[in-house]
Design a protein around this motif. Structure first.
Motif, PDB file in Angstrom:
ATOM      1  N   ALA A   1       0.832  -1.207   0.000  1.00 35.15           N
ATOM      2  CA  ALA A   1       0.000   0.000   0.000  1.00 35.15           C
ATOM      3  C   ALA A   1       0.866   1.256   0.000  1.00 35.15           C
ATOM      4  O   ALA A   1       0.551   2.240  -0.680  1.00 35.15           O
ATOM      5  CB  ALA A   1      -0.930  -0.008   1.203  1.00 35.15           C
ATOM      6  N   GLY A   2       1.963   1.229   0.740  1.00 33.54           N
ATOM      7  CA  GLY A   2       2.859   2.376   0.775  1.00 33.54           C
ATOM      8  C   GLY A   2       3.511   2.641  -0.566  1.00 33.54           C
ATOM      9  O   GLY A   2       3.695   3.797  -0.967  1.00 33.54           O
ATOM     10  N   LYS A   3       3.868   1.573  -1.284  1.00 37.90           N
ATOM     11  CA  LYS A   3       4.468   1.743  -2.600  1.00 37.90           C
ATOM     12  C   LYS A   3       3.445   2.331  -3.577  1.00 37.90           C
ATOM     13  O   LYS A   3       3.781   3.210  -4.382  1.00 37.90           O
ATOM     14  CB  LYS A   3       5.009   0.406  -3.118  1.00 37.90           C
ATOM     15  N   MET A   4       2.214   1.857  -3.508  1.00 39.64           N
ATOM     16  CA  MET A   4       1.178   2.423  -4.376  1.00 39.64           C
ATOM     17  C   MET A   4       0.954   3.898  -4.047  1.00 39.64           C
ATOM     18  O   MET A   4       0.831   4.739  -4.952  1.00 39.64           O
ATOM     19  CB  MET A   4      -0.120   1.634  -4.227  1.00 39.64           C
ATOM     20  N   ASP A   5       0.910   4.246  -2.763  1.00 40.92           N
ATOM     21  CA  ASP A   5       0.751   5.648  -2.372  1.00 40.92           C
ATOM     22  C   ASP A   5       1.883   6.502  -2.930  1.00 40.92           C
ATOM     23  O   ASP A   5       1.671   7.636  -3.379  1.00 40.92           O
ATOM     24  CB  ASP A   5       0.714   5.774  -0.851  1.00 40.92           C
ATOM     25  N   ALA A   6       3.119   5.962  -2.890  1.00 39.17           N
ATOM     26  CA  ALA A   6       4.272   6.718  -3.383  1.00 39.17           C
ATOM     27  C   ALA A   6       4.164   6.962  -4.882  1.00 39.17           C
ATOM     28  O   ALA A   6       4.440   8.072  -5.363  1.00 39.17           O
ATOM     29  CB  ALA A   6       5.563   5.972  -3.064  1.00 39.17           C
TER      30      ALA A   6
END
Length: 338
Positions: free
Chosen positions: A39-44
């Motif tokens: 999820a953090g990678k998608m947010d980035a």
């Protein structure tokens, strides 16, 4: 030592300068949402619309506002340049290989594979095809680690004699269950971050000695240590999943003949720099630093750097030989590969 690790020259803050080259955005997608960083990678990626157009995610469950695609649909998307692989580790390496065979650059989250032969073959296939595999080690882009790499590269600390690193946490039952399924336990899953940083500084060790002293009675490797031996240095890697204060105690300490650089807590941007003589803009003696750490654990830095690489503005600072050495060392340190 550092001549052999010349790729550190690309590790400075300029590697993640927040601007895009002229032209269209790069198209990227994601496969998998199971990884803890997914999820953090998608947010980035979504937070960098000037660089990336996120075309979709191939997974059982997706994200609001992002098209849910099959893997085949994603890989056949016109002008798709890169894929972030965020599956469970059992599926990550074959998934990355399929992306490479489809001609895509890959952001592959750690540790990358259960078996070294699979990882090595995948990484070399990308090299043969001229494609980039960026491993998801976010400490590479943390400003404290960027300064540490600069300090080592420019000789501020003299000859490196030791590294002491720890990355622990108090694992809840679900985490214990997941690391319990891994032959390498918690060190394989978490310690790979600090092993990557260690090899960035010292290269591949001459030998690796693993230790496992489990705290729980469930068979989980929850308390591990490894000693990496070099010609004139040792590095200790600790991963304790039974530590109630593991987060604030996470650290990375590098000592040399002319100075010491200590980062604690690991991702805080806080560092203690001790020098026998003034270096760069830093004075002789002991000084405490607080470096600015942007939000997002530097996932944004990863995707800024990847965009530069794909656009041909630079080469990734960590090559296939480095990543292969890290993966082998992680397996040795976690007791999987004797």
């Amino acid at each position: 030592m550092m001549k052999r690790r010349s790729f550190l020259l690309a590790c400075g803050s300029a590697a993640v300068a927040a601007h895009a080259s002229a032209g269209t955005r790069l198209r990227i997608g994601q496969i998998g949402t199971e990884h803890a960083h997914a999820a953090g990678k998608m947010d980035a990626m979504r937070a960098l619309p000037e660089l990336w157009e996120v075309v979709g995610v191939a997974a059982k469950k997706g994200y609001d506002g992002i098209p849910l695609l099959t893997e085949e649909q994603l890989l056949n998307t016109p002008d798709l340049k890169a894929v972030a692989v965020e599956t469970v580790v059992e599926e990550s390496c074959p998934t990355a290989l399929r992306c490479i065979q489809a001609g895509k650059h890959v952001h592959l989250d750690k540790p990358g594979a259960l078996k070294h032969d699979d990882f090595k073959a995948m990484r070399l296939e990308a090299e043969k095809r001229g494609l980039t595999v960026q491993m998801g080690y976010m400490l590479r882009y943390n400003p404290a680690f960027e300064l540490l790499f600069q300090a080592v590269r420019e000789g501020w600390l003299g000859e490196i004699t030791e590294i002491d690193a720890a990355m622990g946490k108090l694992a809840e039952p679900s985490t214990r269950g997941s690391i319990g399924k891994l032959p390498g336990g918690g060190l394989f899953e978490l310690g790979c971050h600090i092993i990557d940083a260690t090899l960035t500084i010292l290269g591949k060790p001459l030998s690796v000695t693993p230790f496992s002293t489990p705290v729980g009675n469930d068979g989980v490797k929850d308390n591990q240590m490894a000693v990496l031996q070099y010609a004139k240095a040792t590095a200790t890697i600790r991963v304790n999943h039974a530590d109630p204060f593991g987060g604030p105690r996470r650290r990375f300490n590098v000592t040399g003949t002319e100075g010491t650089f200590e980062i604690v807590p690991l991702e805080s941007g806080k560092a203690n720099l001790s020098l026998t003589k003034a270096c760069g803009s830093y004075r002789k003696g002991v000084q405490s630093l607080q470096l600015d750490v942007p939000k997002g654990r530097r996932y944004d830095g990863e995707f800024m750097d990847l965009a530069k690489v794909i656009r041909g503005e630079k080469k990734l600072a960590w090559d296939a030989a480095h990543d292969i050495a890290v993966h082998e060392t992680v397996l040795r340190a976690s007791g999987v590969w004797k």
